[in-house]
Scaffold this motif. Structure first.
Motif, PDB file in Angstrom:
ATOM      1  N   ALA A  14      52.404  42.661  48.924  1.00  9.64           N
ATOM      2  CA  ALA A  14      51.242  41.828  48.600  1.00  9.64           C
ATOM      3  C   ALA A  14      50.712  42.087  47.114  1.00  9.64           C
ATOM      4  O   ALA A  14      50.724  41.403  46.239  1.00  9.64           O
ATOM      5  N   GLU A  15      50.638  43.657  46.992  1.00  9.85           N
ATOM      6  CA  GLU A  15      50.277  43.959  45.623  1.00  9.85           C
ATOM      7  C   GLU A  15      50.946  43.588  44.616  1.00  9.85           C
ATOM      8  O   GLU A  15      50.637  43.409  43.675  1.00  9.85           O
ATOM      9  N   ALA A  16      52.462  43.884  45.079  1.00 11.18           N
ATOM     10  CA  ALA A  16      53.420  43.724  44.117  1.00 11.18           C
ATOM     11  C   ALA A  16      53.743  42.096  43.530  1.00 11.18           C
ATOM     12  O   ALA A  16      54.038  41.819  42.433  1.00 11.18           O
ATOM     13  N   SER A  17      53.303  41.149  44.487  1.00  9.67           N
ATOM     14  CA  SER A  17      53.454  39.903  44.414  1.00  9.67           C
ATOM     15  C   SER A  17      52.453  39.226  43.248  1.00  9.67           C
ATOM     16  O   SER A  17      53.043  38.581  42.386  1.00  9.67           O
ATOM     17  N   TRP A  18      51.509  40.086  42.890  1.00  8.86           N
ATOM     18  CA  TRP A  18      50.359  39.622  41.862  1.00  8.86           C
ATOM     19  C   TRP A  18      51.356  39.686  40.503  1.00  8.86           C
ATOM     20  O   TRP A  18      50.947  39.169  39.334  1.00  8.86           O
ATOM     21  N   SER A  19      51.926  41.154  40.307  1.00  8.42           N
ATOM     22  CA  SER A  19      52.515  41.590  39.025  1.00  8.42           C
ATOM     23  C   SER A  19      53.654  40.757  38.958  1.00  8.42           C
ATOM     24  O   SER A  19      53.972  40.576  37.786  1.00  8.42           O
ATOM     25  N   GLU A  20      54.445  40.363  40.017  1.00 12.96           N
ATOM     26  CA  GLU A  20      55.804  39.750  39.787  1.00 12.96           C
ATOM     27  C   GLU A  20      55.595  38.362  39.131  1.00 12.96           C
ATOM     28  O   GLU A  20      56.316  37.824  38.254  1.00 12.96           O
ATOM     29  N   LEU A  21      54.402  37.578  39.625  1.00 13.44           N
ATOM     30  CA  LEU A  21      54.182  36.204  39.243  1.00 13.44           C
ATOM     31  C   LEU A  21      53.227  36.213  37.850  1.00 13.44           C
ATOM     32  O   LEU A  21      53.072  35.168  37.426  1.00 13.44           O
ATOM     33  N   HIS A  22      52.756  37.434  37.455  1.00 15.67           N
ATOM     34  CA  HIS A  22      51.708  37.533  36.234  1.00 15.67           C
ATOM     35  C   HIS A  22      52.337  38.521  35.476  1.00 15.67           C
ATOM     36  O   HIS A  22      51.675  39.469  35.306  1.00 15.67           O
ATOM     37  N   PRO A  23      53.565  38.476  34.871  1.00 18.11           N
ATOM     38  CA  PRO A  23      54.043  39.512  34.223  1.00 18.11           C
ATOM     39  C   PRO A  23      53.384  39.949  32.987  1.00 18.11           C
ATOM     40  O   PRO A  23      53.423  41.201  32.480  1.00 18.11           O
ATOM     41  N   GLY A  24      52.730  39.150  32.295  1.00 18.68           N
ATOM     42  CA  GLY A  24      51.751  39.405  31.042  1.00 18.68           C
ATOM     43  C   GLY A  24      50.475  39.698  31.295  1.00 18.68           C
ATOM     44  O   GLY A  24      49.854  40.073  30.142  1.00 18.68           O
ATOM     45  N   PHE A  25      50.083  40.045  32.311  1.00 19.26           N
ATOM     46  CA  PHE A  25      48.682  40.135  32.982  1.00 19.26           C
ATOM     47  C   PHE A  25      48.641  41.926  32.964  1.00 19.26           C
ATOM     48  O   PHE A  25      49.437  42.491  33.603  1.00 19.26           O
ATOM     49  N   VAL A  26      47.278  42.269  32.960  1.00 20.56           N
ATOM     50  CA  VAL A  26      46.969  43.611  33.200  1.00 20.56           C
ATOM     51  C   VAL A  26      46.571  43.804  34.774  1.00 20.56           C
ATOM     52  O   VAL A  26      45.461  43.050  35.000  1.00 20.56           O
ATOM     53  N   HIS A  27      46.896  44.353  35.438  1.00 24.05           N
ATOM     54  CA  HIS A  27      46.737  44.413  36.926  1.00 24.05           C
ATOM     55  C   HIS A  27      46.167  45.748  37.389  1.00 24.05           C
ATOM     56  O   HIS A  27      46.772  46.766  37.198  1.00 24.05           O
ATOM     57  N   GLU A  28      44.972  45.732  37.587  1.00 21.75           N
ATOM     58  CA  GLU A  28      44.281  46.891  38.122  1.00 21.75           C
ATOM     59  C   GLU A  28      43.994  47.032  39.401  1.00 21.75           C
ATOM     60  O   GLU A  28      43.354  45.996  40.137  1.00 21.75           O
ATOM     61  N   VAL A  29      44.160  48.165  40.263  1.00 27.14           N
ATOM     62  CA  VAL A  29      43.737  48.412  41.553  1.00 27.14           C
ATOM     63  C   VAL A  29      42.737  49.513  41.368  1.00 27.14           C
ATOM     64  O   VAL A  29      43.152  50.599  40.934  1.00 27.14           O
ATOM     65  N   VAL A  30      41.441  49.154  41.556  1.00 26.68           N
ATOM     66  CA  VAL A  30      40.264  50.277  41.239  1.00 26.68           C
ATOM     67  C   VAL A  30      39.918  50.830  42.541  1.00 26.68           C
ATOM     68  O   VAL A  30      39.626  50.105  43.349  1.00 26.68           O
ATOM     69  N   THR A  31      39.955  52.114  42.559  1.00 25.71           N
ATOM     70  CA  THR A  31      39.666  52.973  43.658  1.00 25.71           C
ATOM     71  C   THR A  31      37.965  53.086  43.784  1.00 25.71           C
ATOM     72  O   THR A  31      37.406  52.627  42.813  1.00 25.71           O
ATOM     73  N   ASP A  32      37.525  53.140  44.900  1.00 21.09           N
ATOM     74  CA  ASP A  32      36.069  53.497  45.216  1.00 21.09           C
ATOM     75  C   ASP A  32      35.572  54.338  43.876  1.00 21.09           C
ATOM     76  O   ASP A  32      34.466  54.113  43.568  1.00 21.09           O
ATOM     77  N   ASP A  33      36.035  55.516  43.911  1.00 22.13           N
ATOM     78  CA  ASP A  33      35.359  56.462  42.944  1.00 22.13           C
ATOM     79  C   ASP A  33      35.536  55.914  41.539  1.00 22.13           C
ATOM     80  O   ASP A  33      34.614  55.828  40.695  1.00 22.13           O
ATOM     81  N   ALA A  34      36.835  55.413  41.243  1.00 20.53           N
ATOM     82  CA  ALA A  34      36.686  54.588  39.967  1.00 20.53           C
ATOM     83  C   ALA A  34      35.828  53.605  39.618  1.00 20.53           C
ATOM     84  O   ALA A  34      35.503  53.415  38.366  1.00 20.53           O
ATOM     85  N   ALA A  35      35.559  52.972  40.521  1.00 22.75           N
ATOM     86  CA  ALA A  35      34.499  51.570  40.529  1.00 22.75           C
ATOM     87  C   ALA A  35      33.441  52.261  40.033  1.00 22.75           C
ATOM     88  O   ALA A  35      32.355  51.440  39.197  1.00 22.75           O
TER      89      ALA A  35
END
Length: 381
Positions: free
Chosen positions: A130-151
């Protein structure tokens, strides 16, 4: 011949000359010593650390201590008076910090939150496709998965000038509430797409809106979560038409996001002051406090606000405006997508299959953030 009288006069003359010469030398030496002492005192004073307060009573400074400020009739117009800063409303400060430009572009960001990043072995194989699908369909986008601590650190950076927002986020007692709040906060500050970690991208965002609709005319894209045409809809959903918040696209600073951030912040502070900001003690449910009910109400309030839109006649925009939709509908600067777009395959309320051309995002309803008792489940008829 040197007589006695002449010798006496010559002696007096020599004594007078010696006296005058000695007197002149002593005066010059005294002046030189005074100058040297003053110079030393000045240099020493420059090396001493600055102090505050009144000097000891035994000292008698030669000038007022500390030196008085020079009077000035000019006013620094660049510095806003403190009273004005304090009395400015939270919404005004959010608007100043994150201005909204409807004609601007949608930022090429994809934001998600989870306990771990995809680089971690603990991320979980369930979410990787699921996570990879967003990068695959939006190759020019910055894709960030933000952890609880990083948030926490990210929000402290973005909202440093509005500290009560950061305080409110830290005060929320449950992870689900912080997850709700984070999506509004990140989109208000940076814009782009927020989508839950259990969503799969089916089509690129470039296909979500018909090409004939100029991107400069809207700043928020939302989808319908629920359109329950049945008598017992209140047993399953909080609103007759309910907008989903698992996937949102926005330009930074959008007024809907500003209003919901201000609302959650103010309500958090209110409940904390009353001592009820605790699980099972709050006077609002999670759905009403931070979830889809509040999200839906905020959108409807915005669409009916004459400050933003000039309405034709006196008819309000209600759930009836969006029920039964099968195509995108633009109201003001908000584009509403039909239930198929973000909820395909739920087999109810008119939602079609994931293969339908209007299906853009598939939500797996994992309920990763919400307790089972709070999760709004799709009804299977």
């Amino acid at each position: 011949m040197l007589t006695y009288r002449k010798a006496a006069v010559l002696g007096l003359f020599i004594l007078a000359a010696v006296y005058l010469l000695h007197s002149s030398h002593s005066t010059a030496a005294s002046r030189a010593t005074l100058a040297d002492n003053q110079k030393l005192d000045f240099e020493t004073s420059k090396q001493q650390p600055k102090t505050t307060g009144v000097p000891p009573s035994s000292e008698k400074p030669s000038r007022p201590y500390p030196p008085p400020r020079k009077a000035s009739n000019t006013k620094d117009s660049a510095q806003q008076p403190l009273t004005e800063v304090v009395t400015t409303s939270l919404r005004d400060r959010l608007q100043y910090q994150f201005p909204y430009d409807r004609a601007g572009k949608f930022p090429a960001y994809i934001w998600q939150t989870w306990k771990y990043t995809p680089a971690s072995g603990d991320f979980g194989e369930t979410f990787r496709p699921a996570e990879a699908s967003w990068s695959e369909l939006h190759p020019g986008f910055v894709h960030e998965v933000v952890t609880d601590d990083a948030a926490v650190y990210l929000l402290k950076h973005l909202y440093a000038s509005v500290p009560e927002v950061v305080d409110a986020y830290a005060s929320l007692p449950l992870p689900v509430m912080k997850a709700d709040f984070f999506r509004y906060l990140i989109l208000l500050a940076r814009g782009g797409i927020y989508t839950d970690i259990d969503t799969t991208a089916l089509r690129s965002t470039t296909d979500w809106i018909p090409s004939e609709v100029p991107r400069s005319t809207f700043g928020l894209v939302i989808g319908i979560e629920a359109d329950p045409d049945r008598e017992d809809w209140r047993d399953w959903y909080s609103r007759r038409i309910q907008f989903c918040q698992w996937t949102i696209q926005a330009k930074p600073g959008h007024p809907v996001l500003r209003d919901i951030v201000a609302n959650i912040t103010e309500e958090t502070m209110r409940m904390r002051k009353k001592g009820i900001l605790k699980d099972k003690k709050m006077d609002k449910s999670i759905v009403e406090f931070t979830g889809p009910a509040l999200w839906t109400d905020t959108i409807f309030a915005y669409l009916n606000d004459p400050t933003y839109f000039k309405m034709e006649g006196s008819k309000n925009i209600t759930w009836e405006t969006f029920t039964g939709m099968e195509a995108a509908k633009k109201v003001g600067d908000v584009v509403v997508l039909p239930i198929t777009s973000f909820s395909p395959g739920v087999q109810q309320m008119g939602a079609k299959d994931p293969e339908d051309p209007m299906a853009f995002v598939k939500h797996d309803f994992e309920g990763t953030w919400k307790p089972e008792s709070e999760r709004v489940k799709p009804v299977i008829e």
